[in-house]
Write a protein that holds these residues in place. Structure first.
Motif, PDB file in Angstrom:
ATOM      1  N   ALA A 155      50.923  45.915  28.776  1.00 47.41           N
ATOM      2  CA  ALA A 155      50.873  46.247  30.202  1.00 47.41           C
ATOM      3  C   ALA A 155      49.451  46.568  30.640  1.00 47.41           C
ATOM      4  O   ALA A 155      49.019  46.202  31.739  1.00 47.41           O
ATOM      5  N   THR A 156      48.697  47.230  29.760  1.00 45.11           N
ATOM      6  CA  THR A 156      47.303  47.538  30.077  1.00 45.11           C
ATOM      7  C   THR A 156      46.474  46.279  30.236  1.00 45.11           C
ATOM      8  O   THR A 156      45.622  46.171  31.133  1.00 45.11           O
ATOM      9  N   GLN A 216      43.239  43.643  38.032  1.00 44.99           N
ATOM     10  CA  GLN A 216      42.150  44.320  38.722  1.00 44.99           C
ATOM     11  C   GLN A 216      40.856  43.508  38.667  1.00 44.99           C
ATOM     12  O   GLN A 216      40.049  43.539  39.601  1.00 44.99           O
ATOM     13  N   ALA A 217      40.645  42.765  37.569  1.00 45.82           N
ATOM     14  CA  ALA A 217      39.464  41.908  37.476  1.00 45.82           C
ATOM     15  C   ALA A 217      39.536  40.757  38.474  1.00 45.82           C
ATOM     16  O   ALA A 217      38.528  40.322  39.033  1.00 45.82           O
ATOM     17  N   LYS A 218      40.741  40.273  38.734  1.00 47.23           N
ATOM     18  CA  LYS A 218      40.918  39.134  39.642  1.00 47.23           C
ATOM     19  C   LYS A 218      40.706  39.526  41.099  1.00 47.23           C
ATOM     20  O   LYS A 218      40.045  38.810  41.856  1.00 47.23           O
ATOM     21  N   TYR A 219      41.252  40.690  41.495  1.00 43.86           N
ATOM     22  CA  TYR A 219      41.211  41.045  42.910  1.00 43.86           C
ATOM     23  C   TYR A 219      40.217  42.166  43.239  1.00 43.86           C
ATOM     24  O   TYR A 219      39.925  42.406  44.408  1.00 43.86           O
ATOM     25  N   GLY A 220      39.718  42.878  42.244  1.00 47.44           N
ATOM     26  CA  GLY A 220      38.820  43.996  42.522  1.00 47.44           C
ATOM     27  C   GLY A 220      39.573  45.133  43.198  1.00 47.44           C
ATOM     28  O   GLY A 220      40.745  45.389  42.913  1.00 47.44           O
ATOM     29  N   ALA A 242      52.564  44.882  41.970  1.00 43.63           N
ATOM     30  CA  ALA A 242      52.466  44.609  40.536  1.00 43.63           C
ATOM     31  C   ALA A 242      51.661  45.704  39.837  1.00 43.63           C
ATOM     32  O   ALA A 242      51.999  46.147  38.738  1.00 43.63           O
ATOM     33  N   GLU A 243      50.581  46.151  40.489  1.00 39.68           N
ATOM     34  CA  GLU A 243      49.765  47.226  39.910  1.00 39.68           C
ATOM     35  C   GLU A 243      50.594  48.494  39.745  1.00 39.68           C
ATOM     36  O   GLU A 243      50.523  49.169  38.707  1.00 39.68           O
ATOM     37  N   LEU A 249      51.358  50.385  36.228  1.00 40.31           N
ATOM     38  CA  LEU A 249      50.969  51.781  36.011  1.00 40.31           C
ATOM     39  C   LEU A 249      52.179  52.618  35.617  1.00 40.31           C
ATOM     40  O   LEU A 249      52.104  53.480  34.738  1.00 40.31           O
ATOM     41  N   SER A 250      53.317  52.364  36.284  1.00 45.11           N
ATOM     42  CA  SER A 250      54.536  53.092  35.939  1.00 45.11           C
ATOM     43  C   SER A 250      54.986  52.776  34.518  1.00 45.11           C
ATOM     44  O   SER A 250      55.396  53.662  33.765  1.00 45.11           O
TER      45      SER A 250
END
Length: 371
Positions: free
Chosen positions: A17-18, A25-29, A39-40, A44-45
């Protein structure tokens, strides 16, 4: 003993999951579209769930090892019974003031109403004044003044009209000037809050800790309300008055003559004073200087740290009223950064209090030193 297989499975799923979260996060900043934000949040959950599962497995293994060592030691000493053992439970099973703990990264208050409590706890619901007056080392004043509870952010207190009776003329008509107003005072409230934290493992292992935390919160809130009743206070926007603001002040030392004079002034206002409030140090000095036989003729002396030093408040507290929110606010914090990194949880209680109201200022006489 640690279940290594199960722990490894959780760690592998957490790592997966990490990796997905890092790629997202790398794709969208920092400007994630709506779908990516969902999705984030899910990732995280998921990471948090696997972290909690691993922590629970490790904690259970450590607990089992510790209990085993403690038991073996007790047996070696000839003990036949174990002491009160730990009662491991989920964090969601923890209660504060009867309210379930809520996972949150900050203190979000919920109202402790009878409807909000668990079905098994609704019989323990009481209005705020009752709870704070009954708490150990809680309020010394709420049981003496009139309290009017409400369920809004403002306090409502009926103000007793001050009437003067006289002989009426035999055939004299009543005019508009003969009627006095009965009113309802409407006041904004300020919040009194108390906060406490404890180790996550301890609150999960020892239900007895809940009772001590409840007592501490209620006691602190009761003492805080007493401070407001005596001296008033402000939250920066709303200011409420206390007895020191609404009473009539006389400059003088707290001695027999000044206290007797204050008692006489309250009686002259046609009520009987029922209480003398003093700081404990002032009470000690006063009792050391007064004839013991005279004490029986005075109203009850209540020593309370809320009263300023070298000050006495002689009052008919039965004539004093205060508005309070009927229910306590209760909050918990589990994931606040300052708590989570130390594996702690936080709890809070909050009461809302309005102005002190007295029908006649002469019913509260204050003897205090010169400013």
């Amino acid at each position: 003993m640690l279940n290594a297989t199960l722990a490894a499975d959780h760690i592998a799923k957490r790592d997966a999951a990490t990796a997905k979260l890092t790629a997202l996060q790398a794709k969208y900043g920092s400007n994630l579209p709506a779908g990516a934000k969902d999705a984030e949040a899910r990732l995280l959950s998921e990471i948090a769930e696997h972290d909690a599962a691993v922590r629970g497995l490790v904690g259970s293994a450590v607990e089992t090892e510790r209990d085993s060592a403690d038991f073996n030691n007790l047996v070696s000493l000839g003990a036949r019974q174990r002491p009160d053992g730990v009662q491991r439970r989920a964090l969601e099973g923890v209660r504060v003031l009867g309210m379930p703990l809520v996972r949150a990264d900050g203190f979000v208050f919920a109202e402790r109403s009878a409807d909000a409590l668990d079905a098994l706890d609704t019989g323990n619901w009481n209005a705020v004044p009752v709870m704070l007056a009954a708490a150990p080392n809680g309020s010394q004043l709420l049981g003496r003044v009139q309290t009017f509870t409400h369920n809004s952010t403002r306090g409502y207190v009926p103000i007793v009209p001050q009437l003067t009776a006289a002989v009426a003329g035999r055939n004299e008509p009543m005019g508009p000037g003969d009627l006095e107003n009965g009113e309802i005072g409407i006041f904004e409230t300020v919040k009194v809050a108390a906060y406490v934290k404890t180790a996550r493992d301890e609150i999960q292992d020892y239900p007895q800790l809940e009772a001590s935390i409840d007592a501490a919160l209620l006691s602190a809130l009761g003492a805080g309300v007493d401070d407001l009743i005596i001296s008033g206070g402000t939250d920066g926007d709303v200011t409420v008055n206390g007895l020191m603001d609404v009473g009539i002040s006389t400059t003088g030392a707290v001695d027999v003559a000044s206290v007797l004079g204050a008692v006489a002034r309250v009686k002259t206002a046609r009520v009987l004073p029922d209480t003398i409030l003093m700081h404990p140090d002032t009470e000690a000095a006063f009792l050391g200087a007064i004839d013991g036989a005279l004490l029986a003729k005075l109203p009850e002396i209540v020593a309370i740290p809320s009263v300023p030093a070298d000050t006495a408040i002689v009052a008919s507290l039965a004539s004093v009223a205060v508005g309070m929110r009927e229910n306590l606010g209760v909050a918990s914090a589990t994931d606040h950064p300052d708590l989570f990194k130390l594996d702690q949880v936080g709890f809070a209680g909050r009461a809302r209090v309005s102005d002190v109201v007295v029908a006649n200022a002469a019913h509260v006489q204050i003897v205090k030193p010169a400013a």
